[in-house]
Design an enzyme around this catalytic site. Structure first.
Site, PDB file in Angstrom:
ATOM      1  CE1 TYR A   1       2.154   5.444   2.451  1.00  0.00           C
ATOM      2  CE2 TYR A   1       2.851   5.197   4.729  1.00  0.00           C
ATOM      3  CZ  TYR A   1       1.881   5.509   3.800  1.00  0.00           C
ATOM      4  OH  TYR A   1       0.622   5.868   4.210  1.00  0.00           O
TER       5      TYR A   1
ATOM      6  CG  ASP B   1       8.425  -0.028   4.999  1.00  0.00           C
ATOM      7  OD1 ASP B   1       8.161   0.900   5.783  1.00  0.00           O
ATOM      8  OD2 ASP B   1       8.685   0.138   3.795  1.00  0.00           O
TER       9      ASP B   1
ATOM     10  NE  ARG C   1      10.455   6.378  -0.026  1.00  0.00           N
ATOM     11  CZ  ARG C   1       9.883   5.888   1.069  1.00  0.00           C
ATOM     12  NH1 ARG C   1       8.967   6.582   1.722  1.00  0.00           N
ATOM     13  NH2 ARG C   1      10.193   4.692   1.515  1.00  0.00           N
TER      14      ARG C   1
ATOM     15  CB  SER D   1       3.926   2.102   8.490  1.00  0.00           C
ATOM     16  OG  SER D   1       3.969   3.241   7.646  1.00  0.00           O
ATOM     17  CG  ASN D   2       8.801   5.961   9.428  1.00  0.00           C
ATOM     18  OD1 ASN D   2       8.897   5.626  10.606  1.00  0.00           O
ATOM     19  ND2 ASN D   2       9.862   6.111   8.642  1.00  0.00           N
TER      20      ASN D   2
END
Lengths: 239, 239
Positions: free
Chosen positions: B24, B22, B53, B133-134
């Site tokens: 972040y 991942d 966040r 990742s997003n």
């Protein structure tokens, strides 16, 4: 009644023929468990009940999305999981007895005082009434009975039958299916901004009841109507 | 290295052939924006960066679930929406200039110091490396270049191509598709407990890096391995 609500009276043809309410946070006060939590954990009751609530909602989303619902658990179980997380997160002495007492309190959440009056006024105007909730049927049954709302609700719908929580569109579809109405003919009332947002995306005539003077979600979509109290919903139907 | 990690060395046949990270929170420190926020809003930098966040993640879930992704927005836009919500929530004077500076800081998040060493060690052992990742491609491009990780990553995968965020299973499937390996042959490393949970549900060999001594999610599923630092991941491959 705030300015937005005052301006939102609808022409008769536009008025919703049914109005559904979210349950937890909207008809029933999810933070009313905070008092008991404060007794158990002085100085941390508010933080505890906030984490508990946030985790309960987060878990409803995780189990709905992941592996297409294969990891679904009833809302009662997610509520317990959220409670346990909050205890671990704040390193509290959450004994089995306290856990049971807090869950029992959750089963009997305080109802907001204006509920009956608003539902009665809707019934008097011939509007179909209902709950559309993430709560499982037994939770809703106890909550509705405790609050004495049973005779004022035409529908009490739990998402449990489809094993997907709001904000999944299949969950919002349940009110259409129960009434035979289109989403555009149905009002949907929620104090939870994420719920009002997603119901707006779905196509309902949404009413966000902003009890705590919070900002709305900043994703570029606004609810159709806003008020500060459930009574403001009646302004939609005012002559 | 914690006890769990010490116990987790795998037999050669069980070792993952690829390891995805991942981005972040795992390779890049999402809370490194807190210092700048604290300069702008003394005493509220931490609360601000936490709400920012949390909203960013919440929005990724709302747009993924609602109306089958019709309301998808790239991660950069959700990050900006989360920033704006945090400003409104805390009633801060979030000027356009401060907003721009905070977003610019987010684009250049600090990388955790052990990243290069761990990725290099994996490459030395012949393990395929990647990010899943997003973040959208341009965000990932800048972050990877800023951290000087480009030469150590075989794959940098964004969910943007499918317009669904983790924890949707279609997002996790991207690492299988990129490598041609099965999920059970792939390690997935995340500091985000919800990500480690859903990747475990998906079938990856998960490694939860618990940087902040938090409890794991309490839904009855544990990650395959746990450590406190990215270096602990190497214990999986130790002889």
């Amino acid at each position: 009644m705030d300015k937005t609500a005052q301006n939102s009276s609808l022409l008769p043809a536009q008025r919703p023929r049914a109005i559904f309410f979210d349950a937890y946070g909207t008809l029933f006060d999810v933070y009313s468990v905070g008092l008991l939590a404060e007794q158990f954990f002085p100085g941390q009751g508010q933080a505890f009940s906030q984490i508990w609530r946030d985790k309960q909602i987060e878990y409803s989303r995780l189990v709905t999305t992941s592996n297409h619902g294969q990891h679904y658990q009833p809302f009662w179980d997610l509520t317990l999981a959220g409670l346990r997380y909050a205890g671990l997160r704040l390193k509290l002495d959450l004994t089995a007895e306290r856990e049971q007492q807090l869950m029992n309190q959750y089963r009997h959440l305080s109802a907001f005082p204006e509920n009956r009056e608003v539902l009665q006024a809707l019934k008097d105007r011939g509007v179909v009434t209902g709950i559309l909730s993430n709560g499982d049927p037994s939770m809703l049954d106890v909550a509705v009975k405790s609050a004495g709302l049973g005779d004022l609700l035409d529908h009490v719908i739990s998402v449990d039958s489809i094993r997907k929580y709001k904000t999944h569109p299949d969950a919002y579809a349940l009110a259409e299916q129960a009434t035979g109405l289109k989403a555009s003919q149905i009002g949907f009332v929620s104090c939870n901004s994420w719920d009002a947002l997603a119901a707006t995306w779905y196509g309902y005539q949404t009413f966000w009841v902003n009890r705590y003077q919070l900002p709305f979600e900043t994703l570029g979509t606004e609810p159709c109507h806003t008020g500060s109290n459930l009574k403001d919903v009646l302004s939609l139907l005012a002559d």
